[in-house]
Design a protein around this motif. Structure first.
Motif, mmCIF file in Angstrom:
data_model
loop_
_atom_site.group_PDB
_atom_site.id
_atom_site.type_symbol
_atom_site.label_atom_id
_atom_site.label_comp_id
_atom_site.label_asym_id
_atom_site.label_seq_id
_atom_site.Cartn_x
_atom_site.Cartn_y
_atom_site.Cartn_z
ATOM 1 N N GLU A 229 -64.962 -83.541 -2.135
ATOM 2 C CA GLU A 229 -63.745 -83.213 -0.612
ATOM 3 C C GLU A 229 -64.663 -82.128 -0.932
ATOM 4 O O GLU A 229 -64.410 -82.307 0.742
ATOM 5 N N LEU A 230 -64.865 -81.062 -0.645
ATOM 6 C CA LEU A 230 -65.770 -80.613 -0.369
ATOM 7 C C LEU A 230 -66.689 -80.825 0.709
ATOM 8 O O LEU A 230 -67.376 -80.306 1.964
ATOM 9 N N VAL A 231 -67.971 -81.226 -0.079
ATOM 10 C CA VAL A 231 -69.409 -82.170 0.478
ATOM 11 C C VAL A 231 -68.736 -82.910 1.853
ATOM 12 O O VAL A 231 -69.038 -83.189 3.133
ATOM 13 N N GLY A 232 -67.826 -83.492 1.125
ATOM 14 C CA GLY A 232 -66.906 -84.806 2.375
ATOM 15 C C GLY A 232 -66.320 -84.750 3.536
ATOM 16 O O GLY A 232 -66.680 -84.684 4.998
ATOM 17 N N ARG A 233 -65.981 -82.674 3.087
ATOM 18 C CA ARG A 233 -65.089 -82.615 4.446
ATOM 19 C C ARG A 233 -66.659 -81.969 5.444
ATOM 20 O O ARG A 233 -66.254 -81.801 6.630
ATOM 21 N N MET A 234 -67.627 -81.190 5.046
ATOM 22 C CA MET A 234 -68.687 -81.029 5.694
ATOM 23 C C MET A 234 -69.246 -81.368 6.326
ATOM 24 O O MET A 234 -69.657 -81.583 7.554
ATOM 25 N N GLU A 235 -69.330 -83.075 5.888
ATOM 26 C CA GLU A 235 -70.013 -84.260 6.268
ATOM 27 C C GLU A 235 -69.913 -84.601 7.129
ATOM 28 O O GLU A 235 -70.445 -85.117 8.293
ATOM 29 N N ALA A 236 -68.543 -84.520 7.306
ATOM 30 C CA ALA A 236 -67.767 -85.286 8.347
ATOM 31 C C ALA A 236 -67.533 -84.161 9.417
ATOM 32 O O ALA A 236 -67.476 -85.101 10.603
ATOM 33 N N GLN A 237 -68.061 -83.252 9.224
ATOM 34 C CA GLN A 237 -67.684 -82.089 10.558
ATOM 35 C C GLN A 237 -69.212 -82.052 11.257
ATOM 36 O O GLN A 237 -69.027 -82.066 12.608
ATOM 37 N N ALA A 238 -70.248 -82.696 10.845
ATOM 38 C CA ALA A 238 -72.173 -82.002 10.900
ATOM 39 C C ALA A 238 -72.062 -84.024 11.925
ATOM 40 O O ALA A 238 -72.959 -84.046 11.627
ATOM 41 N N SER A 239 -71.055 -85.277 11.610
ATOM 42 C CA SER A 239 -71.245 -85.982 11.506
ATOM 43 C C SER A 239 -72.301 -87.165 10.811
ATOM 44 O O SER A 239 -73.024 -88.151 11.642
ATOM 45 N N VAL A 240 -72.582 -87.027 9.379
ATOM 46 C CA VAL A 240 -73.386 -86.662 8.719
ATOM 47 C C VAL A 240 -72.614 -87.972 7.809
ATOM 48 O O VAL A 240 -71.299 -87.826 7.572
#
Length: 465
Positions: A229-240
């Motif tokens: 969940e945390l990594v997904g949030r970071m990926e969404a912020q980075a558009s990855v």
């Protein structure tokens, strides 16, 4: 534009989380986490240099002798020895975030109590207890940033955190220069320095309540859904675009409890020996100057106020040196940069020892602190990269604890050299220690620049040395 990456086949969940973190660009979350860690480290460096900066003031105020002076200087480092060991283990067992809150609460509370010291015994006791919290700050910060930052930018952003952190060193120098001659509200100026450190760390405690837990640590503990969940949030912020989820192997879901003896298992032994030698010797050069500079200046015949002024100006080199490390820390091999900066410290230290005028004293002091913080920044990055996630804080804490024990011994070893043989002999001892450190790292140290940090369980699948 979104990016896609294919997860390696059969990758276990902790390793998959590591791959996803390492392939990310730097995001606003990375910058915010680095800034919060850096502010906490700022007050840590403020506290670390506080006793040494005002040691002559305390000696005059409490009228204590050479033994009490050595105990005042050593007590905080003895506390840090314990804190590095205990809170590093807590960070691996219960989480980085929880350990941060514990260490900040400890050193904020006991630093405030130190402001009310009626005698040397109270001061020594409170500095020791504050040291338990202070001792964990750097190891926890290094491990946390190594956990969350991408491999290719890890060195640069850890160096950014320490650039902010080392503003605390000139801050304590100039604050002492300003407050020591005064008695605001009828209270001795040096006591306000303890209050500033305590209140600053209390503010950081509030900021760190909002830190995310390390996704790598969560995955290593079998809490894969939270890590995802945390990594997904970071990926969404980075558009990855997220990698496909990879189920963890059953054995990976069983959280391994860190054990200190794991640092001597195959694949770990040589780096552990190198890091322990490194930590013992590095503080001779780094804290040997920062802790004893006012004593060196007193031996040269300067009074307390003049000595504080020279020390404060010299301490400006700390944040500038850390900033100079920013463009090179991810481009130059860490071992080479460690050795080169250690050699520069030796040259500048000998210049400081034999400087005969205020201008030369300030110039060589400034250059020494500048070089020492190139050294310090790359050292923190290098130490944070050595161990797998499951034991990173425990193993790094053990190495850091030796540096604190070495720092505690410095007043008992170096002050007699200074008193008997003068600044030149003192810096000759420092030069020998730094030469041995550079040789050890160059000949035996591991290459880490730009490399992913280990995710594998430390008691399984470790290559032979």
């Amino acid at each position: 534009m979104s990016q896609t990456t294919t997860a390696p086949s059969g990758l276990a969940a902790p390793a998959a989380i590591g791959v996803r973190l390492d392939r990310m660009p730097i995001t606003p979350m990375h910058r915010r986490l680095t800034a919060v860690i850096g502010v906490g480290l700022l007050f840590d460096t403020f506290e670390n240099n506080l006793s040494g900066t005002i040691a002559k003031v305390l000696q005059d105020d409490f009228a204590f002798g050479a033994t009490e002076l050595k105990l005042v200087l050593a007590s905080v480092f003895i506390g840090q020895f314990i804190g590095s060991l205990v809170l590093g283990r807590i960070a691996d067992r219960f989480g980085r975030r929880r350990a941060f809150l514990i260490n900040l609460a400890i050193y904020s509370g006991f630093s405030l109590l130190g402001a009310f010291s009626p005698n040397a015994t109270w001061l020594i006791a409170t500095r020791f207890l504050a040291g338990i919290g202070i001792g964990a700050e750097q190891v926890l910060s290094d491990c946390y940033l190594a956990d969350v930052l991408p491999a290719k930018r890890r060195g640069r952003y850890i160096a950014w955190a320490y650039t902010l952190a080392f503003c605390g060193v000139p801050a304590v120098g100039f604050a002492a220069l300003w407050l020591v001659p005064l008695t605001p509200l009828g209270v001795d100026g040096w006591r306000w320095l303890f209050v500033i450190g305590a209140l600053g760390s209390a503010v950081v405690w509030v900021l760190r309540r909002r830190l995310i837990e390390s996704p790598r640590w969560l995955a290593a503990q079998g809490r894969v859904a939270e890590a995802e969940e945390l990594v997904g949030r970071m990926e969404a912020q980075a558009s990855v675009r997220p990698l496909p989820a990879v189920p963890a192997a059953p054995e990976a879901l069983a959280a391994e409890q860190p054990r200190l003896r794991d640092v001597f298992r195959p694949g770990m032994r040589r780096r552990t020996v190198v890091l322990w030698i490194f930590c013992v010797l590095s503080v001779v050069g780094y804290y040997g100057f920062g802790t004893l500079a006012p004593q060196i200046l007193a031996a040269k015949g300067y009074d307390i106020v003049a000595g504080l002024g020279f020390t404060a100006l010299s301490f400006l080199g700390y944040p500038i040196g850390s900033a100079l490390a920013l463009p090179i820390v991810d481009r130059m091999e860490r071992r080479t940069l460690v050795a080169a900066s250690a050699a520069a410290m030796v040259a500048c230290g000998l210049g400081f020892a034999y400087a005969g005028s205020p201008a030369l004293i300030v110039a060589f002091g400034f250059l020494y602190t500048l070089c020492s913080n190139v050294f310090s920044s790359v050292s923190h990055v290098y130490l944070s990269e050595q161990y797998p996630t499951a034991i990173r804080a425990t193993a790094s804490g053990a190495a850091y604890s030796l540096s604190k024990l070495s720092a505690a011994a410095l007043p008992f070893v170096l002050l007699p050299v200074l008193e008997s043989h003068g600044p030149g002999a003192l810096f000759a001892v420092i030069a020998a220690a730094m030469a041995a450190l550079a040789a050890t790292v160059l000949m035996l140290g591991e290459r880490t620049t730009g490399e992913p940090i280990a995710e594998s369980p430390v008691r399984k699948n470790i290559p032979a040395e």
